[in-house]
Each structure stands twice: as structure tokens, then as C-alpha cells.
Design an enzyme around this catalytic site. Structure first.
Site, mmCIF file in Angstrom:
data_model
loop_
_atom_site.group_PDB
_atom_site.id
_atom_site.type_symbol
_atom_site.label_atom_id
_atom_site.label_comp_id
_atom_site.label_asym_id
_atom_site.label_seq_id
_atom_site.Cartn_x
_atom_site.Cartn_y
_atom_site.Cartn_z
ATOM 1 N N LYS A 125 -3.271 89.122 -26.047
ATOM 2 C CA LYS A 125 -4.275 89.085 -27.106
ATOM 3 C C LYS A 125 -4.096 90.214 -28.113
ATOM 4 C CE LYS A 125 -7.362 86.095 -24.648
ATOM 5 N NZ LYS A 125 -6.511 85.915 -23.433
HETATM 6 C C1 LIG Z 1 -6.415 84.706 -22.880
HETATM 7 C C2 LIG Z 1 -5.328 84.607 -21.902
HETATM 8 C C3 LIG Z 1 -4.747 83.377 -21.599
HETATM 9 C C4 LIG Z 1 -5.238 82.065 -22.204
HETATM 10 O O1 LIG Z 1 -4.987 81.974 -23.587
HETATM 11 P P1 LIG Z 1 -5.803 80.894 -24.453
HETATM 12 O O2 LIG Z 1 -5.397 81.157 -25.858
HETATM 13 O O3 LIG Z 1 -7.250 81.198 -24.211
HETATM 14 O O4 LIG Z 1 -5.419 79.566 -23.968
HETATM 15 C C5 LIG Z 1 -3.684 83.360 -20.703
HETATM 16 N N1 LIG Z 1 -3.257 84.498 -20.114
HETATM 17 C C6 LIG Z 1 -3.792 85.698 -20.382
HETATM 18 C C7 LIG Z 1 -3.279 86.899 -19.682
HETATM 19 C C8 LIG Z 1 -4.835 85.796 -21.290
HETATM 20 O O5 LIG Z 1 -5.377 86.987 -21.553
#
Ligand SMILES: *Cc1c(COP(=O)(O)O)cnc(C)c1O
Length: 493
Positions: free
Chosen positions: A115
Site C-alpha cells: 500500500k
Molecule cells: C491490502 C492488501 C492486499 C489486498 O489488496 P486489495 O487491493 O485490497 O485487493 C493483499 N495483501 C496485502 C499485504 C495487503 O496489504
């Protein structure tokens, strides 16, 4: 480029500029903002992207969507966001882990999860948007998090002018390390609060604050307005398109593939943001084949892709990949909109909120299955993937990436499709040390995060990421826990 709501069924839809879409987060009818068209990349565009560094690729792609932004400022912001001091291991390096599976490591940023890729740039985009739209009020960012978004948003927004941020996380829905990362957050403009319930409770709470006219008026009187940093904000989504294009360019540059070859992509999925960004990249003309949507035991998306029925009325499991413990995948709405239009989307979303389920039309599902395949991994499968990857591939992966790798392997086996796979690796294994250790067959001597990190380091020989090491020594600042109904109170207090 104008933006419109996924639920707008008027003949002449209400449209806003990209700056306005980023400032607002959610459309007035509670739909999600989408660009009115998707720009396409020519072979000349690809030729020039091949020669660029990551931050240049990011600025180039963003400029095609954020047409009201100054291109030079976009490049300056991307350069600052993806600088080596923030991403010491590179912004989005691609690592071959055997069998033509290429791990796109998106976790070399300040919070060790993917993120950061969006949340290091989005606050800069918002800050520009406030200036561009002549905004005088303060933006109060509300975030519901299943763990990683919260910390990444706090790091991205801390001490940014004109902005405050409150992060809500489900009290028992995040890992001890994630909790520690959030509750020790520094910065003068940040607040962190636990909520009783699971992620969907926290997310529904935030959504209803956004929809509450009275609360909006009260905010107005106090000189601020609400905005979101969840992946429902277009400013979160757009930067995620870049790394698929960048990874493809890297594979061409290192001669793994030739320009034009199709590759598959596998994404461990929760809110459907990351994989939807891959879909947009594909729509732009990036030669992607199948998009493999990987879920954990909360396999609502696997079932949807296979049956056409989206049904959130099912047991909710707490898994070792908590960032994917989600039963309402908000960004799926954007895909429905592209495949079936606003009327159908508004209808499905109304059914989802009334009865917790909907059935997508067969024609939409046909188009969807042309591109997407859905697989999920149980907890046992995830653990055995971590073990097999470490011993067989010599690659240590976190619990989320393992779900992706397991799904990619199942897809290969079931279909025989042996095209290269770009696997989105979404977190550092050090972010989930207890579960990674247990999956490797180790019995951690204690739950103490410092000892867990050291144990993982001793076994794997890989370096402990600096930001996680730092977290262990910072004091806890935030200890409040509230019921979902009291979330608004927290903000005004
Ligand atoms: C947020 C997250 C996901 C999922 O991503 P989305 O965009 O919500 O589908 C997968 N793995 C990790 C480590 C995350 O932080």
C-alpha cells in the site's frame, strides 16, 4: 479527462475533474469515481516507457489519467514519493522465483507492504488537488483498515499541511506487528482508534460517516470536510496501474520476454483494488493474459467468478492473511461498471446492501471470465506454500504472497497455461513473522515481536527491514477502542 460515478444513471452524468475526484473520494451517490474513458498506450509509448526509471514511468502513466495536473509537478511528486531513501530496495523490483514466476516485490517502502506504492504518492496528489480547487477547508482523511492500509496512510499523510487523518482498525482483525506499527505512529495530525467487530464493520462505519449529511454539515461548521484514503479513492488506484506496466517493461529489458508477449498476472486480493489496477493496465494495451484473483478462506470472489453470484452472507474467517479478510470487495463495483454499465451496477449494489448478495448477468460474467480466473487457498495450503517456496524455491514469502503463489500454481496445474506469471508480492515476510515461522515448522519461543523478527532473520538469513526494527522501540500513543456506532464521536472529539 472527466470522472463519473459508477452508479450514475442520468442521461448526462455528473462529472468532475481528476483533482475533484481525488478530493471527494466517493461520488455523491455513493458510487466510485471512474475516468470516462481509458487511455491506450501505443508502441511508441511502450518504447519510451522501456527506457524510463520507475518514477518517470509513474509520472507518465498518471499524467494520462490526471489530465488537469501539471506534468512537471507530477514528475516532481513521483520522484519524491519513490526516492531511494523511502524505497531502499527499489520501488517495484521483479525477482524470478523459478518456473517463470516473477515476484513483483511491492513492499520495499516505509511500512513494508504494497500500500506504500499508492500512499506515498496519494497525499501529494491530494495536497495539489486542494490547491487546484481553491479549497480553504482542512481535509480530514478517514480510513478503515484491515491492517496495512492504516499504517501506510498514516505514514503518507503524517504532518502533511491542510490534512488530518483518523484510522479505524478492527480490534481483533490485525496482526500484533500491524497493531504496534499503527499505535506507535508519530505525527501531529494523526489519530488511531480500534473498533469492535471485523474489517467490514469498520468499513461500513466509515462509509456511513461519508454518507451522513448532518455530519458533513457539522464538519463544515468546524472548518473541515471528510475525504478517504481507502482504495475506493481514484488517487489510490491510479498509482497502482503503474507497477504492472513497469514490471512488464523490466521483463522485456532483461530479455525474459519480447515486447508483445502476453504474461499472466496473479494478485492476492481483498478489496479488489490491486487486481483492478492490473485490469486497467490491460485495458490500456499492456499485453496481459489472465488475471488470477487469489483469495484466502474468505473466498467470496472465487465463488463469484465461478458462479456469478456475489454472496457476502457467509461465515467470516480470521486468517493469517488478514489484509485479505474481506467480504465486501469494494472495487469490484468498478469492474461491474466497465463490463455492465451504471444501471446494472447501481442495481447490484442496491441488492448487496439490502440482502447481502446479487447475481451478475450472464453476459457480464462471460466477459469477466475471459480475463479473470479465481482460486483460493485454505490456511493449511497457505502454510505449505510458504514452506515449499522457502525450501524449494529458496524464496521466503509472507502469508498474503503465499496465497497468491498457491493460486498461481493451482491455475497452472489446472489449465496448463504456462505463460510467465507476474505475482504481486504484497508484504514483507517480516510483517507476519509468527505465521511465517509456524508455516516453516518452527515453534516461536515467545510472541514478542523483537524475538520473532530475530528468529526469522536467523532462519532465513535475510535482513530485517529497518522500519519494522524501529517500530519496536517507539512508545505506544493510541489505546482507544469504540463501538462502530461511536466512530463519528471519535472524529469530532
Ligand atoms: C491490502 C492488501 C492486499 C489486498 O489488496 P486489495 O487491493 O485490497 O485487493 C493483499 N495483501 C496485502 C499485504 C495487503 O496489504
Amino acid at each position: 479527462m472527466k470522472y463519473l460515478s459508477t452508479r450514475d444513471t442520468q442521461k448526462t452524468p455528473f462529472t468532475v475533474s481528476s483533482a475533484d475526484a481525488i478530493k471527494r473520494g466517493l461520488a455523491p451517490d455513493r458510487g466510485l469515481f471512474m475516468p470516462e474513458s481509458i487511455p491506450t498506450l501505443t508502441s511508441e509509448d511502450f518504447a519510451s516507457l522501456l527506457t524510463m526509471r520507475y518514477e518517470e514511468r509513474a509520472a507518465d502513466i498518471l499524467a494520462r489519467f490526471l489530465t488537469d495536473y501539471d506534468k512537471n509537478l507530477l514528475l516532481a511528486d513521483c520522484t519524491a514519493a519513490y526516492a531511494a531513501d523511502r524505497f531502499p530496495g527499489g520501488a517495484a523490483p521483479v525477482v524470478h522465483i523459478g518456473d517463470n514466476i516473477h515476484s513483483l516485490e511491492l513492499w520495499h517502502g516505509p511500512t513494508c507492504a504494497f500500500k506504500d506504492m499508492a500512499l506515498q504518492i496519494m497525499p501529494r496528489l491530494l495536497s495539489r488537488a486542494l490547491t487546484m480547487t481553491g479549497e480553504k477547508r482542512l481535509a480530514h482523511i478517514l480510513v478503515a483498515t484491515s491492517g496495512d492500509t492504516g499504517k501506510a496512510a498514516l505514514e503518507g499523510y503524517r504532518d502533511v499541511d491542510g490534512v488530518k487523518i483518523t484510522v479505524f482498525y478492527p480490534v481483533d482483525g490485525v496482526s500484533p506487528m500491524q497493531k504496534r506499527q499503527m499505535t506507535t505512529q508519530r505525527g501531529e495530525n494523526v489519530n488511531v482508534c480500534a473498533v469492535y467487530g471485523n474489517f467490514d464493520d469498520a468499513q461500513s462505519g466509515v462509509k456511513s460517516i461519508f454518507a451522513d449529511k448532518q455530519l458533513a454539515e457539522r464538519a463544515e461548521e468546524n472548518g473541515f470536510f471528510f475525504s478517504s484514503a481507502n482504495s475506493i479513492n481514484w488517487g489510490r488506484l491510479a498509482p497502482q496501474i503503474v507497477y504492472y506496466i513497469s514490471a512488464y517493461c523490466d521483463l522485456v529489458n532483461n530479455k525474459t520476454i519480447t515486447m508483445g508477449d502476453t504474461v499472466n498476472v496473479c494478485v492476492p486480493t481483498g478489496n479488489f483494488g490491486n487486481i483492478f489496477a492490473a485490469y486497467i493496465a490491460r485495458e490500456m494495451g499492456l499485453p496481459l493474459g489472465k488475471l488470477i484473483c487469489a483469495s484466502n478462506a474468505n473466498c467470496v470472489l472465487t465463488d463469484f467468478i465461478r458462479t456469478g453470484v456475489y454472496d457476502r452472507t457467509r461465515p467470516f474467517y480470521k486468517t493469517m492473511s488478514p489484509s485479505m479478510d474481506i467480504l465486501i470487495s469494494s472495487n469490484l463495483e468498478r469492474l461491474l461498471f466497465l463490463l455492465g454499465g451504471s444501471e446494472m451496477t447501481a442495481d447490484c449494489m442496491a441488492q448487496l446492501s439490502e440482502s447481502g448478495k446479487y447475481t451478475a448477468p450472464a453476459s457480464v460474467m462471460e466477459k469477466l471470465r475471459d480475463v479473470f480466473a479465481g482460486y483460493y487457498c485454505t490456511e493449511e495450503e497457505t502454510a505449505s506454500v510458504i514452506r515449499a517456496s522457502f525450501t524449494g524455491r529458496k524464496y521466503l514469502c509472507d502469508t498474503h504472497t503465499a496465497v497468491g503463489l498457491g493460486a498461481a500454481e493451482k491455475y497452472r496445474q489446472e489449465t496448463g497455461d504456462d505463460r510467465p506469471i507476474i505475482l504481486a508480492s504484497t508484504a514483507s515476510p517480516y510483517k507476519f513473522p509468527a505465521d511465517v515461522l509456524k508455516s516453516l515448522g518452527e515453534t516461536p519461543a515467545s510472541e514478542d515481536p523483537a524475538e520473532l523478527l530475530n528468529a526469522l532473520h536467523n532462519i532465513s538469513g535475510t535482513a530485517i527491514p529497518e522500519p519494522l526494527a524501529q517500530t519496536l522501540t517507539l512508545p505506544v500513543r493510541f489505546t482507544q477502542t469504540v463501538a462502530p456506532a461511536d466512530m463519528a464521536k471519535v472524529i469530532f472529539e
